[in-house]
Design a protein around this motif. Structure first.
Motif, PDB file in Angstrom:
ATOM      1  N   GLU A   6       0.825  -1.206   0.000  1.00 57.87           N
ATOM      2  CA  GLU A   6       0.000   0.000   0.000  1.00 57.87           C
ATOM      3  C   GLU A   6       0.862   1.259   0.000  1.00 57.87           C
ATOM      4  O   GLU A   6       0.630   2.202  -0.770  1.00 57.87           O
ATOM      5  CB  GLU A   6      -0.916  -0.029   1.225  1.00 57.87           C
ATOM      6  N   VAL A   7       1.877   1.276   0.856  1.00 63.79           N
ATOM      7  CA  VAL A   7       2.782   2.431   0.926  1.00 63.79           C
ATOM      8  C   VAL A   7       3.570   2.559  -0.373  1.00 63.79           C
ATOM      9  O   VAL A   7       3.747   3.666  -0.912  1.00 63.79           O
ATOM     10  CB  VAL A   7       3.741   2.294   2.127  1.00 63.79           C
ATOM     11  N   LEU A   8       4.061   1.432  -0.890  1.00 68.24           N
ATOM     12  CA  LEU A   8       4.857   1.442  -2.119  1.00 68.24           C
ATOM     13  C   LEU A   8       4.032   1.952  -3.296  1.00 68.24           C
ATOM     14  O   LEU A   8       4.505   2.778  -4.094  1.00 68.24           O
ATOM     15  CB  LEU A   8       5.379   0.036  -2.407  1.00 68.24           C
ATOM     16  N   LEU A   9       2.799   1.479  -3.419  1.00 73.12           N
ATOM     17  CA  LEU A   9       1.929   1.923  -4.509  1.00 73.12           C
ATOM     18  C   LEU A   9       1.648   3.424  -4.412  1.00 73.12           C
ATOM     19  O   LEU A   9       1.672   4.131  -5.421  1.00 73.12           O
ATOM     20  CB  LEU A   9       0.611   1.140  -4.494  1.00 73.12           C
ATOM     21  N   GLY A  10       1.389   3.889  -3.188  1.00 74.15           N
ATOM     22  CA  GLY A  10       1.154   5.318  -2.993  1.00 74.15           C
ATOM     23  C   GLY A  10       2.359   6.146  -3.425  1.00 74.15           C
ATOM     24  O   GLY A  10       2.211   7.197  -4.055  1.00 74.15           O
ATOM     25  N   GLY A  11       3.552   5.649  -3.098  1.00 75.39           N
ATOM     26  CA  GLY A  11       4.764   6.351  -3.497  1.00 75.39           C
ATOM     27  C   GLY A  11       4.980   6.342  -5.000  1.00 75.39           C
ATOM     28  O   GLY A  11       5.362   7.353  -5.589  1.00 75.39           O
ATOM     29  N   LEU A  12       4.717   5.200  -5.640  1.00 75.08           N
ATOM     30  CA  LEU A  12       4.884   5.112  -7.089  1.00 75.08           C
ATOM     31  C   LEU A  12       3.899   6.017  -7.823  1.00 75.08           C
ATOM     32  O   LEU A  12       4.246   6.645  -8.836  1.00 75.08           O
ATOM     33  CB  LEU A  12       4.703   3.659  -7.547  1.00 75.08           C
ATOM     34  N   LEU A  13       2.679   6.108  -7.309  1.00 76.42           N
ATOM     35  CA  LEU A  13       1.681   6.978  -7.929  1.00 76.42           C
ATOM     36  C   LEU A  13       2.088   8.447  -7.808  1.00 76.42           C
ATOM     37  O   LEU A  13       1.932   9.232  -8.747  1.00 76.42           O
ATOM     38  CB  LEU A  13       0.305   6.744  -7.295  1.00 76.42           C
ATOM     39  N   GLU A 254      10.535   8.133  -0.967  1.00 77.91           N
ATOM     40  CA  GLU A 254      10.016   9.174  -0.082  1.00 77.91           C
ATOM     41  C   GLU A 254       8.932   8.624   0.846  1.00 77.91           C
ATOM     42  O   GLU A 254       8.952   8.856   2.059  1.00 77.91           O
ATOM     43  CB  GLU A 254       9.456  10.323  -0.930  1.00 77.91           C
ATOM     44  N   LYS A 255       7.989   7.874   0.277  1.00 82.05           N
ATOM     45  CA  LYS A 255       6.901   7.320   1.080  1.00 82.05           C
ATOM     46  C   LYS A 255       7.400   6.249   2.045  1.00 82.05           C
ATOM     47  O   LYS A 255       6.970   6.188   3.211  1.00 82.05           O
ATOM     48  CB  LYS A 255       5.826   6.729   0.161  1.00 82.05           C
ATOM     49  N   LEU A 256       8.285   5.378   1.573  1.00 86.05           N
ATOM     50  CA  LEU A 256       8.810   4.328   2.434  1.00 86.05           C
ATOM     51  C   LEU A 256       9.627   4.926   3.582  1.00 86.05           C
ATOM     52  O   LEU A 256       9.529   4.469   4.730  1.00 86.05           O
ATOM     53  CB  LEU A 256       9.674   3.365   1.619  1.00 86.05           C
ATOM     54  N   ALA A 257      10.416   5.962   3.298  1.00 81.09           N
ATOM     55  CA  ALA A 257      11.196   6.618   4.345  1.00 81.09           C
ATOM     56  C   ALA A 257      10.282   7.291   5.355  1.00 81.09           C
ATOM     57  O   ALA A 257      10.533   7.263   6.569  1.00 81.09           O
ATOM     58  CB  ALA A 257      12.153   7.633   3.731  1.00 81.09           C
ATOM     59  N   GLU A 258       9.204   7.912   4.867  1.00 79.39           N
ATOM     60  CA  GLU A 258       8.263   8.595   5.756  1.00 79.39           C
ATOM     61  C   GLU A 258       7.627   7.622   6.749  1.00 79.39           C
ATOM     62  O   GLU A 258       7.454   7.941   7.930  1.00 79.39           O
ATOM     63  CB  GLU A 258       7.172   9.269   4.917  1.00 79.39           C
ATOM     64  N   VAL A 259       7.287   6.423   6.257  1.00 78.28           N
ATOM     65  CA  VAL A 259       6.581   5.446   7.094  1.00 78.28           C
ATOM     66  C   VAL A 259       7.532   4.672   7.994  1.00 78.28           C
ATOM     67  O   VAL A 259       7.264   4.477   9.183  1.00 78.28           O
ATOM     68  CB  VAL A 259       5.758   4.486   6.208  1.00 78.28           C
ATOM     69  N   TYR A 260       8.663   4.219   7.449  1.00 78.56           N
ATOM     70  CA  TYR A 260       9.520   3.294   8.193  1.00 78.56           C
ATOM     71  C   TYR A 260      10.706   3.964   8.894  1.00 78.56           C
ATOM     72  O   TYR A 260      11.190   3.440   9.900  1.00 78.56           O
ATOM     73  CB  TYR A 260      10.045   2.210   7.238  1.00 78.56           C
ATOM     74  N   GLY A 266      12.038  11.430  13.563  1.00 76.31           N
ATOM     75  CA  GLY A 266      11.153  12.582  13.712  1.00 76.31           C
ATOM     76  C   GLY A 266      10.416  12.881  12.422  1.00 76.31           C
ATOM     77  O   GLY A 266      10.683  12.297  11.364  1.00 76.31           O
ATOM     78  N   GLY A 267       9.474  13.814  12.475  1.00 77.03           N
ATOM     79  CA  GLY A 267       8.644  14.132  11.325  1.00 77.03           C
ATOM     80  C   GLY A 267       9.368  14.955  10.279  1.00 77.03           C
ATOM     81  O   GLY A 267      10.462  15.466  10.492  1.00 77.03           O
ATOM     82  N   GLY A 268       8.727  15.067   9.115  1.00 77.88           N
ATOM     83  CA  GLY A 268       9.244  15.895   8.043  1.00 77.88           C
ATOM     84  C   GLY A 268      10.297  15.254   7.175  1.00 77.88           C
ATOM     85  O   GLY A 268      10.906  15.928   6.341  1.00 77.88           O
ATOM     86  N   ILE A 269      10.527  13.943   7.336  1.00 76.67           N
ATOM     87  CA  ILE A 269      11.589  13.300   6.565  1.00 76.67           C
ATOM     88  C   ILE A 269      11.276  13.304   5.078  1.00 76.67           C
ATOM     89  O   ILE A 269      12.166  13.353   4.237  1.00 76.67           O
ATOM     90  CB  ILE A 269      11.819  11.860   7.067  1.00 76.67           C
ATOM     91  N   GLU A 270       9.971  13.284   4.723  1.00 77.41           N
ATOM     92  CA  GLU A 270       9.605  13.261   3.312  1.00 77.41           C
ATOM     93  C   GLU A 270      10.018  14.550   2.605  1.00 77.41           C
ATOM     94  O   GLU A 270      10.110  14.592   1.379  1.00 77.41           O
ATOM     95  CB  GLU A 270       8.100  13.038   3.135  1.00 77.41           C
ATOM     96  N   GLY A 271      10.276  15.610   3.366  1.00 77.32           N
ATOM     97  CA  GLY A 271      10.677  16.876   2.770  1.00 77.32           C
ATOM     98  C   GLY A 271      12.146  16.924   2.379  1.00 77.32           C
ATOM     99  O   GLY A 271      12.524  17.616   1.428  1.00 77.32           O
ATOM    100  N   TRP A 272      13.004  16.185   3.109  1.00 73.80           N
ATOM    101  CA  TRP A 272      14.439  16.276   2.828  1.00 73.80           C
ATOM    102  C   TRP A 272      15.076  14.968   2.379  1.00 73.80           C
ATOM    103  O   TRP A 272      16.176  14.970   1.807  1.00 73.80           O
ATOM    104  CB  TRP A 272      15.197  16.795   4.047  1.00 73.80           C
TER     105      TRP A 272
END
Length: 298
Positions: A6-13, A254-260, A266-272
């Motif tokens: 689910e996370v992987l598909l969201g990231g690929l999309l 980005e999505k996998l890093a954000e979740v795992y 801490g938060g905000g990892i998807e930004g950097w």
């Protein structure tokens, strides 16, 4: 396992949408050899023009879209005539500085014409979980994300075919190699630039509509361009397929890093995180996965 998929598909999309924004940069870079700093402003201008026509003049969205395409073509004609034509064969840094000036001009023009307030954009796509995936695989994926990814994928494939299998694509590659040589063999440099900037405007419109429907049409759309930078570093500045692969890699990671990884740092990892990934990639392959290796002989 289903959660990981689910996370992987969201990231690929999401990555497909990143790839679409990156392709706008690739097209301009292939035609002029310069990073188009104004691409984010074009995304903002296209989306705001479209929704502005709907709000101000009361036209339907389906009429506003083709009208906005005409506006973006007119903008491409103006850019070629006023900015690019006088700068033929000038150093790349000069063209780059010109795109910086264009970015501020386009941002100001958009807000002058349509205002600076946040606009709501409603596309006929529901942001609800896809029923089929939910019922059969217990995977929660947004219907909006899936539809947006399909639209982006179709446009990306069409552009890839246009610039690799047609005369325009061959002319574009010749222009990218040497402006003077292209002119010498009869390739109309000005016409190629108009075509490329018009297509970049179309790409900006689609990206602006999709991101605007999700986050609102606002000045923050200009920063979408920054999301494309790691994509370009991974895929290569001159490759349309590279933009696709780079977008998928950045979106998924980005999505996998954000979740795992996010909960541990801490938060905000998807930004950097995409920029860290791009930095590490630069150390290994600076020209990107599909970029041409530069060999300098001294």
């Amino acid at each position: 396992m289903s959660f990981f998929i689910e996370v992987l598909l969201g990231g690929l999309l999401s990555g497909v949408m990143y790839a679409l924004v990156a392709i706008g940069f690739v097209l301009i870079y292939k035609a002029s050899g310069v990073f188009n700093f104004a691409q984010g402003a074009m995304v903002f201008f296209a989306a705001l023009t479209c929704v502005g026509m709907v709000d101000k003049f009361g036209v339907s969205l389906w009429l506003a879209i083709p009208l906005t395409i005409l506006v973006m073509i007119a903008l491409a004609l103006a850019i070629e005539r006023v900015v690019l034509r006088p700068l033929v064969n000038q150093p790349e840094i000069t063209l780059f500085m010109a795109t910086i000036g264009l970015a501020f001009f386009i941002e100001g023009l958009a807000q002058l014409l349509w205002g600076s307030q946040v606009r709501k954009l409603e596309l006929p796509i529901e942001d609800v979980p896809n029923e089929y995936l939910m019922e059969h695989f217990n995977i929660l994926v947004s219907q909006f994300d899936m539809t947006a990814a399909v639209v982006c994928a179709v446009l990306v494939v069409a552009l890839a075919l246009l610039f690799t299998k047609t005369r325009v694509g061959r002319a574009l590659r010749a222009v990218a190699d040497d402006h003077q040589a292209a002119l010498a063999v009869g390739i109309p440099l000005q016409r190629i630039w108009v075509v490329v900037w018009s297509v970049a405007g179309l790409v900006a419109l689609v990206a602006g509509l999709l991101w605007g429907a999700r986050n609102g049409v606002q000045f923050a759309l200009t920063f979408i361009a920054l999301k494309a930078l790691p994509v370009l570093i991974l895929g290569g500045f001159t490759s349309v397929p590279g933009a696709i692969v780079g977008g998928l890699i950045i979106g998924a990671s980005e999505k996998l890093a954000e979740v795992y990884i996010g909960p541990m740092v801490g938060g905000g990892i998807e930004g950097w995180f995409p920029y860290v990934l791009a930095l590490l990639f630069l150390l290994v392959r600076p020209e990107g996965l599909f970029g041409e290796k530069i060999i300098r002989r001294i």
